[in-house]
Design an enzyme around this catalytic site. Structure first.
Site, PDB file in Angstrom:
ATOM      1  N   SER A 241       0.827  -1.212   0.000  1.00 16.25           N
ATOM      2  CA  SER A 241       0.000   0.000   0.000  1.00 16.25           C
ATOM      3  C   SER A 241       0.860   1.260   0.000  1.00 16.25           C
ATOM      4  CB  SER A 241      -0.934   0.003   1.210  1.00 16.25           C
ATOM      5  OG  SER A 241      -1.813  -1.101   1.138  1.00 16.25           O
TER       6      SER A 241
ATOM      7  N   THR B 108      16.393   3.061  10.839  1.00 15.85           N
ATOM      8  CA  THR B 108      16.357   4.273  10.029  1.00 15.85           C
ATOM      9  C   THR B 108      15.868   3.870   8.645  1.00 15.85           C
ATOM     10  OG1 THR B 108      18.109   5.405  11.249  1.00 15.85           O
ATOM     11  CG2 THR B 108      17.748   6.100   8.963  1.00 15.85           C
ATOM     12  N   LEU B 109      14.867   4.569   8.154  1.00 18.77           N
ATOM     13  CA  LEU B 109      14.231   4.261   6.872  1.00 18.77           C
ATOM     14  C   LEU B 109      14.577   5.323   5.842  1.00 18.77           C
ATOM     15  CD1 LEU B 109      10.685   3.534   8.362  1.00 18.77           C
ATOM     16  CD2 LEU B 109      12.520   1.862   7.903  1.00 18.77           C
ATOM     17  N   GLU B 110      15.043   4.900   4.679  1.00 23.52           N
ATOM     18  CA  GLU B 110      15.260   5.804   3.546  1.00 23.52           C
ATOM     19  C   GLU B 110      13.902   6.011   2.894  1.00 23.52           C
ATOM     20  OE1 GLU B 110      17.517   3.341   0.981  1.00 23.52           O
ATOM     21  OE2 GLU B 110      19.067   2.987   2.448  1.00 23.52           O
TER      22      GLU B 110
ATOM     23  N   TYR C  23      26.107  -8.193  14.692  1.00 21.36           N
ATOM     24  CA  TYR C  23      26.448  -6.870  14.181  1.00 21.36           C
ATOM     25  C   TYR C  23      26.896  -5.978  15.326  1.00 21.36           C
ATOM     26  CZ  TYR C  23      25.912  -2.247  12.138  1.00 21.36           C
ATOM     27  OH  TYR C  23      26.143  -0.959  11.701  1.00 21.36           O
TER      28      TYR C  23
END
Length: 179
Positions: A96, A120-122, A152
């Site tokens: 969506s 963190t989102l681009e 990590y």
């Protein structure tokens, strides 16, 4: 091998997948639907330099929403802390969101084993799009790893919210050395 939605639920109960807060209704056939957090970062530099930390402006998404404009990169955050000490993860926009011309994680979609953070989102948009804090925005899938696991521990490992690029910390050269 990807975990099914029911198996994600089992792994959350076992503590092998972390989703906080966890809402069972957000389980999907092979993923978990996550929401947008409250903060958006934009870069304020007219030119980004890979050798220097970027300057940013942080904006809290107001209760009435916020319009994102095309031609800009926005950095948002997941409302949930997501990850696993056992599995690797991938983050993607949900159908969506993508159908509205809003793309997230078009480049850095891999979540390493052991990274348990608000992601963190681009974010980029094809046309102006109004976003809202807490809106469904993406999905996370968990994958079985093959071989010896290594957690990590990179520079984003202890993130507590949206983070700008740390690419400049990879450069150990001065500007003169680059000439």
């Amino acid at each position: 091998m990807i975990l099914t939605g029911p198996q994600i639920h089992v792994e959350v109960a076992r503590g092998r997948v972390v989703i906080d807060p966890f809402t069972p209704a957000h389980i999907e056939p092979n993923s978990y639907g996550f929401r947008l957090g409250t903060t958006i970062l934009t870069y304020t530099d007219t030119e980004l330099d890979a050798c220097r930390p970027p300057t940013v402006c942080a904006t809290e998404i107001p209760s009435g929403g916020m319009v994102l404009d095309p031609g800009r990169l926005y950095l948002g955050e997941s409302a949930e802390v997501l990850g696993s000490p056992i599995y690797a993860a991938t983050l993607h926009a949900n159908r969506s969101t993508a159908s509205m011309g809003m793309w997230i994680q078009f480049s850095a979609d891999l979540g390493h084993t052991g990274a348990i953070i608000p992601w963190t989102l681009e974010i980029r948009v094809a046309q102006p799009v109004r976003i809202w804090p807490g809106m469904p925005i993406g999905k996370i899938a968990f994958w079985v790893t093959l071989g010896q696991r290594s957690a990590y521990c990179g520079r984003y490992a202890r993130s507590t919210g949206v983070r700008p690029s740390s690419l400049s910390s990879d450069f150990h050269l001065s500007r003169q050395d680059l000439s």
